[in-house]
Design a protein around this motif. Sequence first.
Motif, mmCIF file in Angstrom:
data_model
loop_
_atom_site.group_PDB
_atom_site.id
_atom_site.type_symbol
_atom_site.label_atom_id
_atom_site.label_comp_id
_atom_site.label_asym_id
_atom_site.label_seq_id
_atom_site.Cartn_x
_atom_site.Cartn_y
_atom_site.Cartn_z
ATOM 1 N N THR A 148 63.099 -30.132 18.866
ATOM 2 C CA THR A 148 63.394 -29.066 17.809
ATOM 3 C C THR A 148 64.361 -28.213 18.627
ATOM 4 O O THR A 148 65.836 -27.937 18.927
ATOM 5 C CB THR A 148 62.851 -28.405 16.845
ATOM 6 O OG1 THR A 148 62.175 -28.792 15.702
ATOM 7 C CG2 THR A 148 63.517 -27.198 15.640
ATOM 8 N N PRO A 149 63.933 -27.697 20.089
ATOM 9 C CA PRO A 149 64.807 -26.716 20.694
ATOM 10 C C PRO A 149 65.499 -27.900 21.224
ATOM 11 O O PRO A 149 65.487 -28.797 21.853
ATOM 12 C CB PRO A 149 63.395 -26.369 21.901
ATOM 13 C CG PRO A 149 62.474 -26.712 21.305
ATOM 14 C CD PRO A 149 62.560 -28.096 20.368
ATOM 15 N N LYS A 150 66.884 -26.797 22.008
ATOM 16 C CA LYS A 150 68.272 -27.985 22.743
ATOM 17 C C LYS A 150 67.962 -26.905 23.256
ATOM 18 O O LYS A 150 67.706 -25.647 24.096
ATOM 19 C CB LYS A 150 69.307 -28.191 21.656
ATOM 20 C CG LYS A 150 68.857 -28.542 19.818
ATOM 21 C CD LYS A 150 68.888 -30.322 20.917
ATOM 22 C CE LYS A 150 68.259 -31.228 19.291
ATOM 23 N NZ LYS A 150 67.032 -31.455 19.433
ATOM 24 N N PRO A 151 68.595 -27.496 24.628
ATOM 25 C CA PRO A 151 69.104 -26.893 26.136
ATOM 26 C C PRO A 151 70.240 -26.103 25.255
ATOM 27 O O PRO A 151 70.616 -25.864 24.334
ATOM 28 C CB PRO A 151 70.053 -28.245 26.829
ATOM 29 C CG PRO A 151 68.996 -29.414 26.426
ATOM 30 C CD PRO A 151 68.953 -28.928 25.017
ATOM 31 N N THR A 152 69.795 -24.822 26.562
ATOM 32 C CA THR A 152 70.865 -23.160 25.866
ATOM 33 C C THR A 152 71.676 -23.237 26.934
ATOM 34 O O THR A 152 73.038 -22.460 26.691
ATOM 35 C CB THR A 152 69.828 -22.038 25.857
ATOM 36 O OG1 THR A 152 69.070 -22.049 27.324
ATOM 37 C CG2 THR A 152 69.069 -22.321 25.050
ATOM 38 N N GLY A 153 72.032 -24.378 28.125
ATOM 39 C CA GLY A 153 72.859 -24.458 28.502
ATOM 40 C C GLY A 153 73.966 -25.220 28.663
ATOM 41 O O GLY A 153 74.450 -25.447 29.758
ATOM 42 N N ALA B 34 72.076 -17.015 36.616
ATOM 43 C CA ALA B 34 72.766 -17.971 35.238
ATOM 44 C C ALA B 34 72.906 -17.839 34.125
ATOM 45 O O ALA B 34 74.099 -17.345 33.317
ATOM 46 C CB ALA B 34 72.980 -19.549 35.751
ATOM 47 N N LYS B 35 72.172 -17.831 33.525
ATOM 48 C CA LYS B 35 71.517 -17.329 31.735
ATOM 49 C C LYS B 35 70.693 -16.018 32.186
ATOM 50 O O LYS B 35 70.302 -15.867 30.840
ATOM 51 C CB LYS B 35 70.234 -18.614 31.227
ATOM 52 C CG LYS B 35 70.833 -19.653 31.353
ATOM 53 C CD LYS B 35 69.689 -20.516 30.773
ATOM 54 C CE LYS B 35 70.450 -22.056 30.465
ATOM 55 N NZ LYS B 35 69.564 -23.246 29.383
#
Length: 382
Positions: free
Chosen positions: A335-340, A253-254
């Motif tokens: 810092t990293p946030k979910p991308t979907g 899906a990504k």
Amino acid sequence: MKTPVIVCVDDEKTLLWSLQAELMHALGNDYLIETAENGDDALELIEELLEDGIELPLVISDQRMPGMKGEELLQKIHLIAPNTLKILLTGVANINAVGNAIKNANLYRYIAKPWDQTDLLMTVREAIHSYFQKQELAQFYADLEKKVAERTQQLQEKNEFLSMAVHDLKNPLTAIQGFSEMIKRHFDDIPKETVIEFADHIFISSWQMFEVIKSILDINALEAGKMALSIKKIDIREIAEWFVNHYTERAKAKNIILQFQSQEEQCEAMADEKSLRQVLDNLISNAIKYSPHDKHIFVRVSKNDKFVRCEIQDEGPGLSEADQEKLFGQFTRLTPKPTGDEHSTGLGLFIVKKMMESMQGKVWCESVLGQGATFIVEFPVA
Ligand SMILES: Nc1ncnc2c1ncn2[C@@H]1O[C@H](COP(=O)(O)OP(=O)(O)OP(=O)(O)O)[C@@H](O)[C@H]1O
Ligand SMILES: [Mg+2]
């Protein structure tokens, strides 16, 4: 432990030797009896003993010596060895010297010369006893203080945990209340599709609450040692490959390619299957959750004679050193946030770490900011 030392100081050699002989005879091999004939030599000797970490329960010094007097010597010793007990031997009762030594050197006793042997030995024995008793007490209090500090820290952590958990439950709850209120109030005015959309929001919010509660229960069980583990021989390769297949669609899906790699036919390790699944689930889902579109994720399984290792390598944002330090803490959303638009509780890696520890395994992360992250777990080989 090195043998404790008692130091005797007197300028009259015959007296010094007889004192040494008496103490050696009375105390046997439990103590070394060292001597010095003047204050300077005594100080030098004591400094050396302290440097070597040797216990110095007692110093016995004559008052009247050429150069440094007994009271002055004991005062100097008191500055470098405040716990050491001091006995002053005085010829003619020298009240001033005794008074000074009591005040400045915390004098334990004074004994008049010529001393009575029984009296002297009794005083020495009492002093030694009192010195070690005081030390034991000090150790006891130090241990107690450490324990209290640890408990306080644990309580503080628990409090923080609770307030964060409550906060995390409040948001979805507010959403549930809001959407259900809207349905109730405007049921006749809003289209059916909107009602279904609201119901969806309610469902997702309640699911998020459920996830938080499930994590909290897991953590509680792990911390209380109540997580029933069944450590058995288990093929890590098989389970890891299963997860790769399971997550392939979600990765697609990504437009992420999820790849399994292993040179081994079988990689049997000792692990609890439920925990193992939860560990791999969180690590692989994290890799997908935090990777941007069009990347690769590699899941590798290998073994040596001690460990079976599983690596999950992604090409996502990676983690700064500061973020890596916090990575396995509780409620850490870094810092990293979910991308979907995925949900993030910040408890996954905390649970992973606890689970790996309870299975005698290890987990760590290797990453350079901007160059992806590799999470590695190692299980004891079967
Ligand atoms: N592969 C990864 N790449 C980059 N950052 C990551 C990766 N895995 C975790 N992180 C960072 O570490 C944080 C903690 O991860 P963790 O798995 O503990 O919680 P979460 O994924 O936010 O929530 P959940 O409890 O649902 O797992 C994440 O919020 C994210 O910022
Ligand atoms: Mg996670």
